[in-house]
Design an enzyme around this catalytic site. Sequence first.
Site, PDB file in Angstrom:
ATOM      1  N   GLU A 197       0.819  -1.204   0.000  1.00 20.99           N
ATOM      2  CA  GLU A 197       0.000   0.000   0.000  1.00 20.99           C
ATOM      3  C   GLU A 197       0.857   1.261   0.000  1.00 20.99           C
ATOM      4  O   GLU A 197       0.587   2.215  -0.729  1.00 20.99           O
ATOM      5  CB  GLU A 197      -0.929   0.008   1.226  1.00 20.99           C
ATOM      6  CG  GLU A 197      -1.888  -1.171   1.290  1.00 20.99           C
ATOM      7  CD  GLU A 197      -1.363  -2.325   2.115  1.00 20.99           C
ATOM      8  OE1 GLU A 197      -2.138  -2.910   2.888  1.00 20.99           O
ATOM      9  OE2 GLU A 197      -0.145  -2.641   1.999  1.00 20.99           O
TER      10      GLU A 197
ATOM     11  N   CYS B 141       0.344   0.696   7.295  1.00 21.77           N
ATOM     12  CA  CYS B 141      -0.276   1.062   6.020  1.00 21.77           C
ATOM     13  C   CYS B 141      -1.600   1.794   6.213  1.00 21.77           C
ATOM     14  O   CYS B 141      -2.005   2.602   5.376  1.00 21.77           O
ATOM     15  CB  CYS B 141      -0.477  -0.191   5.169  1.00 21.77           C
ATOM     16  SG  CYS B 141       1.081  -0.917   4.620  1.00 21.77           S
TER      17      CYS B 141
ATOM     18  N   TRP C 158      19.186 -37.831 -15.311  1.00 21.86           N
ATOM     19  CA  TRP C 158      18.134 -37.088 -14.609  1.00 21.86           C
ATOM     20  C   TRP C 158      16.808 -37.794 -14.847  1.00 21.86           C
ATOM     21  O   TRP C 158      16.575 -38.349 -15.914  1.00 21.86           O
ATOM     22  CB  TRP C 158      18.038 -35.649 -15.102  1.00 21.86           C
ATOM     23  CG  TRP C 158      19.270 -34.853 -14.816  1.00 21.86           C
ATOM     24  CD1 TRP C 158      20.282 -34.560 -15.672  1.00 21.86           C
ATOM     25  CD2 TRP C 158      19.611 -34.239 -13.583  1.00 21.86           C
ATOM     26  NE1 TRP C 158      21.227 -33.776 -15.066  1.00 21.86           N
ATOM     27  CE2 TRP C 158      20.843 -33.563 -13.773  1.00 21.86           C
ATOM     28  CE3 TRP C 158      18.998 -34.169 -12.343  1.00 21.86           C
ATOM     29  CZ2 TRP C 158      21.469 -32.843 -12.751  1.00 21.86           C
ATOM     30  CZ3 TRP C 158      19.618 -33.446 -11.341  1.00 21.86           C
ATOM     31  CH2 TRP C 158      20.836 -32.797 -11.548  1.00 21.86           C
TER      32      TRP C 158
ATOM     33  N   THR D   2      20.585 -38.835   1.029  1.00 20.07           N
ATOM     34  CA  THR D   2      20.650 -38.078  -0.228  1.00 20.07           C
ATOM     35  C   THR D   2      22.020 -37.431  -0.401  1.00 20.07           C
ATOM     36  O   THR D   2      22.591 -37.419  -1.492  1.00 20.07           O
ATOM     37  CB  THR D   2      19.543 -37.003  -0.256  1.00 20.07           C
ATOM     38  OG1 THR D   2      18.272 -37.642  -0.195  1.00 20.07           O
ATOM     39  CG2 THR D   2      19.620 -36.175  -1.525  1.00 20.07           C
TER      40      THR D   2
ATOM     41  N   ARG E  86      19.518 -22.145  -8.594  1.00 18.68           N
ATOM     42  CA  ARG E  86      20.269 -21.771  -9.792  1.00 18.68           C
ATOM     43  C   ARG E  86      19.443 -20.892 -10.735  1.00 18.68           C
ATOM     44  O   ARG E  86      19.767 -20.772 -11.917  1.00 18.68           O
ATOM     45  CB  ARG E  86      20.757 -23.032 -10.508  1.00 18.68           C
ATOM     46  CG  ARG E  86      21.742 -23.827  -9.657  1.00 18.68           C
ATOM     47  CD  ARG E  86      22.310 -25.026 -10.385  1.00 18.68           C
ATOM     48  NE  ARG E  86      21.328 -26.067 -10.628  1.00 18.68           N
ATOM     49  CZ  ARG E  86      20.983 -26.988  -9.735  1.00 18.68           C
ATOM     50  NH1 ARG E  86      21.534 -26.986  -8.523  1.00 18.68           N
ATOM     51  NH2 ARG E  86      20.106 -27.915 -10.035  1.00 18.68           N
TER      52      ARG E  86
ATOM     53  N   ASN F  10      10.791 -38.728   3.484  1.00 17.03           N
ATOM     54  CA  ASN F  10       9.438 -38.388   3.029  1.00 17.03           C
ATOM     55  C   ASN F  10       8.387 -39.160   3.811  1.00 17.03           C
ATOM     56  O   ASN F  10       7.369 -38.602   4.240  1.00 17.03           O
ATOM     57  CB  ASN F  10       9.288 -38.676   1.540  1.00 17.03           C
ATOM     58  CG  ASN F  10      10.026 -37.682   0.669  1.00 17.03           C
ATOM     59  OD1 ASN F  10      10.418 -36.616   1.121  1.00 17.03           O
ATOM     60  ND2 ASN F  10      10.214 -38.022  -0.601  1.00 17.03           N
TER      61      ASN F  10
END
Length: 385
Positions: free
Chosen positions: A58, A90, A176, A202, A213, A314
Amino acid sequence: MQQNRNKTPEDYMRQVLDLAVQGAGKVSPNPMVGCVVVKNGKTVAAGYHEQYGGYHAERNALKDCQEDLEGAELYVNLEPCCHYGKTPPCTEIIIEKKIGKVYVGCTDSNPRVAGKGIQILREHGILVETGILEQECRDLNEVFFHYMEHGTPFVAMKYAMTLDGKIACETGDSRWVTGEEARTYVQCLRNRYRGIMAGIGTVLSDDPMLNCRMEGGRNPVRIICDSRLRIPLDSQIVKTSSEIETIVAWNPREAARWGSQTEETVKKLEQQGVNLLEVPLKEQQNQLNLCYLLQKLADRGIDSILLEGGGTLNASFLQEGLVQRVYGFIAPKLVAGAQAKSPVEGRGISRMKDAVELQQTEVMRYGKDLCITGRIGGKTCLPEL
């Protein structure tokens, strides 16, 4: 000035959202906010929250506007703030400019605002209408609302798999799974989320950088779950930790149990710039207490995490009910292999009706690859690992 014919409040709010998203990756833990000011059917000012610590949307829209704004309409996707922080409130400049009506997408969950901004505007004779594209406005700032309402980081689980559900070949090769377009989008996600998390498995198998990147992007804070403190001193993560903020979550007792030379390792990691965070183990298990970890990360101002862990990490996050969104990339490839890794491991469920289901799903295409994303609501109930 831009003449707007037959535009509805919803049309203006869509303009606001388009402006707001330009702050992605630059304003967290603040929300992304845009603002459009209209008078006599013309857009006379616009702005958005450009960077953390800078003026809010704002004020950016109003501060340099030379038009007489008395009686103008102001559109903003989030309730205007009403307190002094890094910038003035604001509500103050809206009142000073004699804005006649404010259209608000959704109210603010921050307890320092939470309806008070709207109340102040009304007390000064300004008309306020709320709920304009409310769901879209909440969706844009799902990270902010979760962080404010739950006090823990918003966790988005991201993985890439083949059409037969593999994240790597049996040999471990994974470069990949998806094509360049999908991987480019992942850089946008790394820019948007404040932290990125992976397990030590990992790091040991892929030696990733876990940086952003994207041109002009922001590197996320790298968080490695490594209870036994096995991270190699010559890994890319450690070698760049003086340049990119890096946190290694570990447990001294677990490291000692496996005979790690913890004192020497700790000293060398700290000399490289790694922040070591001691985390207790989950009761009667040898894995880190993820709820404790998330709370400590929230205390450091990390409002969101892109989870790029393997199948074990996960599964642990899902079992604990700690994932709010999933980005599942699917490549039109088949690699087979009974021992090839899948994106979520653990014991799994015994009945399909108990599967964790995504809500509000979207399907996006990047080159030959698909990405299915959606929200996970409430606690999940995967079995213990």
